[in-house]
Design a protein around this motif. Sequence first.
Motif, short mmCIF file in Angstrom:
data_model
loop_
_atom_site.label_atom_id
_atom_site.label_comp_id
_atom_site.label_asym_id
_atom_site.label_seq_id
_atom_site.Cartn_x
_atom_site.Cartn_y
_atom_site.Cartn_z
N VAL A 179 5.90 46.63 -2.41
CA VAL A 179 5.43 45.32 -2.86
C VAL A 179 4.92 44.57 -1.64
O VAL A 179 5.64 44.44 -0.64
CB VAL A 179 6.57 44.52 -3.53
N PRO A 180 3.65 44.14 -1.65
CA PRO A 180 2.67 44.18 -2.74
C PRO A 180 1.72 45.38 -2.67
O PRO A 180 0.76 45.42 -3.45
CB PRO A 180 1.90 42.88 -2.53
N GLY A 181 1.94 46.32 -1.77
CA GLY A 181 0.99 47.42 -1.59
C GLY A 181 0.70 48.20 -2.85
O GLY A 181 -0.47 48.40 -3.23
N PRO A 206 8.64 41.58 1.34
CA PRO A 206 7.89 40.33 1.46
C PRO A 206 8.55 39.21 0.64
O PRO A 206 9.34 39.50 -0.27
CB PRO A 206 6.53 40.69 0.87
N GLN A 207 8.21 37.98 0.93
CA GLN A 207 8.72 36.88 0.15
C GLN A 207 8.11 36.94 -1.26
O GLN A 207 6.95 37.27 -1.43
CB GLN A 207 8.40 35.55 0.83
N ILE A 208 8.93 36.60 -2.25
CA ILE A 208 8.57 36.84 -3.65
C ILE A 208 8.03 35.58 -4.31
O ILE A 208 8.63 34.50 -4.20
CB ILE A 208 9.80 37.36 -4.42
N THR A 209 6.92 35.72 -5.01
CA THR A 209 6.37 34.63 -5.82
C THR A 209 7.40 34.26 -6.89
O THR A 209 7.89 35.12 -7.62
CB THR A 209 5.05 35.05 -6.48
N THR A 210 7.72 32.97 -6.97
CA THR A 210 8.84 32.53 -7.80
C THR A 210 8.52 31.25 -8.55
O THR A 210 7.93 30.32 -7.99
CB THR A 210 10.08 32.29 -6.92
N GLU A 218 7.93 24.44 -10.69
CA GLU A 218 7.03 24.58 -9.55
C GLU A 218 6.90 26.06 -9.21
O GLU A 218 7.91 26.78 -9.15
CB GLU A 218 7.57 23.83 -8.34
N ILE A 219 5.67 26.52 -9.01
CA ILE A 219 5.46 27.93 -8.67
C ILE A 219 5.23 28.06 -7.17
O ILE A 219 4.35 27.40 -6.61
CB ILE A 219 4.28 28.53 -9.44
N GLU A 220 6.03 28.91 -6.54
CA GLU A 220 5.88 29.19 -5.12
C GLU A 220 5.13 30.53 -4.99
O GLU A 220 5.73 31.60 -5.18
CB GLU A 220 7.25 29.28 -4.46
N PHE A 221 3.85 30.46 -4.72
CA PHE A 221 3.04 31.68 -4.58
C PHE A 221 3.26 32.27 -3.19
O PHE A 221 3.04 31.59 -2.18
CB PHE A 221 1.56 31.37 -4.82
N ARG A 222 3.70 33.55 -3.16
CA ARG A 222 4.03 34.17 -1.89
C ARG A 222 3.39 35.56 -1.79
O ARG A 222 2.64 35.97 -2.66
CB ARG A 222 5.56 34.26 -1.75
N ARG A 223 3.74 36.29 -0.74
CA ARG A 223 3.07 37.55 -0.42
C ARG A 223 3.24 38.62 -1.49
O ARG A 223 2.44 39.55 -1.58
CB ARG A 223 3.59 38.10 0.92
#
Length: 331
Positions: free
Chosen positions: A264-266, A284-288, A323-328
Amino acid sequence: MATIVDVASLAGVSTSTVSHVLNETRHVEPETKARVMDAVQATGYRRDALARSMRRARTDSIGLVVSDAGEPAFADMVHGVEEAAAQHGLSLLLANSAEDPARERAAVEALLDRRVDGLIIARAAGSSAGLLERIRGEKKPLVLLDRLADLDVDQVGVNNRSAMAALVEHLADRGHERIMLVSGDLRVSSLRERHDGFRAAMQRLGLKAREGLLCEGTVTAAATFDRVRPLLAAGPKRPTAILACSTLLAAGALRAVQHEGLRVPGNMAFATFDGFTYSDLFQPQITTVRQPAFQLGESAVSLLLRRLESPSAPTRTLRLESEIEFRRSTE
């Protein structure tokens, strides 16, 4: 043991004045009030809380039942309830249902036996409508928390559909079409809303919500792992992205991704609702999707206090925005 007579004698006032000071039932001059409180401290007098509550028909306590107070989102909700209750001089009695309707009912009965002034409940999966009727029969104010229902009762939750739609659009913009949804036990209303929001968003974007990529019904991380793993081993038919509807489901799905040697995310995009404690340590940090969990707890107490003050007021349903935290993990 000191009595109210001892306090009155030391303060040089009547016992009724002491009672008014302690129960705040009538204005007492500041100087007199100070003498009474000094006498209370000097004598070590303690009010009989039970007798006081019987006179006032209030116990200054509320009950809270959740499915798992250790789960990150619920933990924050509990803290929000606790903080708001403390600010209003209320004690909090907490119980876990462990998603068991029988255990939930036993917890409610115990709280009713303790004569709490009102109840806040995040209903267990499979909870019966009869339980709510039981609470109504006791004429106890009730607020549903997080897991809402089509019922005429005060409740507060989040807008699950809009958050899910934003996640789907985010993934679609990055070229993902084969998206797996790990939705868990659809008897839980919040999970059902996320599931339905996913289907609606996919349809709106002209994408197919493939039945083989809809992982439903699992209630543990281990069961989720067992359901997800074979779907990830399906070669070209496997998903390119996974959306998990809770922390527990995300744990099982991530373990399956790791087991299959995917990155993830590869190889796989990944996003979840609620997320993990100390999520910034993940690589990686996760979109949450972060619920305003603390505010949900505070709002539940506000609704309960409103109901205590105005028993006949119209019921209210509050929907807060996440709130959406978009991450790697979804790049």
